[in-house]
Write an enzyme that holds these catalytic residues in place. Structure first.
Site, short mmCIF file in Angstrom:
data_model
loop_
_atom_site.label_atom_id
_atom_site.label_comp_id
_atom_site.label_asym_id
_atom_site.label_seq_id
_atom_site.Cartn_x
_atom_site.Cartn_y
_atom_site.Cartn_z
N GLY A 45 0.85 -1.19 0.00
CA GLY A 45 0.00 0.00 0.00
C GLY A 45 0.88 1.24 0.00
N GLN A 50 2.99 9.89 1.22
CA GLN A 50 4.30 9.23 1.30
C GLN A 50 5.23 9.59 0.15
OE1 GLN A 50 2.35 5.24 2.20
NE2 GLN A 50 4.24 5.14 3.39
N CYS A 92 5.48 0.05 7.43
CA CYS A 92 5.14 1.22 6.63
C CYS A 92 6.38 1.65 5.85
CB CYS A 92 4.69 2.35 7.56
SG CYS A 92 4.25 3.86 6.68
N LEU A 93 6.21 1.94 4.56
CA LEU A 93 7.37 2.31 3.73
C LEU A 93 8.02 3.62 4.20
CD1 LEU A 93 6.08 1.37 0.15
CD2 LEU A 93 7.74 0.12 1.54
N HIS A 134 -4.79 1.31 7.43
CA HIS A 134 -3.46 1.94 7.47
C HIS A 134 -3.37 3.07 6.44
CE1 HIS A 134 1.08 1.65 8.00
NE2 HIS A 134 0.98 2.33 6.87
N GLU A 135 -3.83 2.77 5.20
CA GLU A 135 -3.70 3.77 4.12
C GLU A 135 -4.65 4.95 4.31
OE1 GLU A 135 -1.07 3.57 2.41
OE2 GLU A 135 -0.66 1.53 3.04
N HIS A 138 -3.22 7.29 6.65
CA HIS A 138 -2.22 8.17 6.01
C HIS A 138 -2.90 9.41 5.41
CE1 HIS A 138 1.78 6.45 6.05
NE2 HIS A 138 1.36 5.26 5.65
NI NI Z 1 2.30 3.43 5.68
#
Ligand code: NI
Length: 169
Positions: A45, A50, A92-93, A134-135, A138
């Protein structure tokens, strides 16, 4: 085009995304770039924040590019129903090397627009439910460290500061 993924504590990550109103080629190109960037980092995701863009756009693909039917584009999404609880490890990236168990709803229903602006609803369970939550967090400027206990959050913030001081973050 592969975009640069920003890491915590880049301020844009804590900014709520603007609602998308134009469903044009620019948006579709941005979405294609989000997928390409996510696949290049083996993520499942990726949210617009991000890559430094505070807009309500996110992409998800649990198959990591192996199954085109699992490619999901969510524009202006909201969670409209939550059910049950799950407590599983999450990453998370924007937080490389940080993994922690996070409490989430077991099942959710989301309402969102696709890249053409058409509204749809979709149910998710287990990992997909977790990815949705999660997304969409964000897009609201909420990061997974703020879903951890204060104790775990502080341990991870300390780990990040150590990595920063070693030039590894
Ligand atoms: Ni994330």
């Amino acid at each position: 085009m592969i975009l640069k993924i920003v890491k915590y504590p880049e301020p844009v990550l804590e900014q709520a995304g603007e609602v998308v109103t134009e469903f044009n080629d620019e948006l579709r190109k941005f979405i294609a770039n989000l997928f390409e960037t996510m696949y290049a980092s083996q993520g499942i995701g990726l949210a617009a924040q991000q890559v430094g863009v505070p807009k309500r756009v996110t992409v998800i693909d649990l198959s990591q590019g192996k199954d085109p039917e699992q490619k999901l584009v969510l524009v202006n999404p909201t969670v409209i129903h939550r059910e049950g609880k799950q407590y599983e490890e999450e990453g998370c990236l924007s937080f490389p090397e940080i993994r922690e168990k996070i409490s989430r709803a077991a099942k959710v229903k989301v309402r969102a627009q696709n890249e053409k602006g058409e509204w749809f609803e979709m149910d998710g369970e287990e990992l997909l439910s977790r990815a949705f939550q999660h997304e969409i967090d964000h897009l609201d400027g909420i990061l997974f460290i703020f879903r951890m206990s204060a104790l775990k959050r502080n341990l991870n913030l300390r780990k990040i500061r150590k990595l920063q001081s070693e030039g590894k973050w």
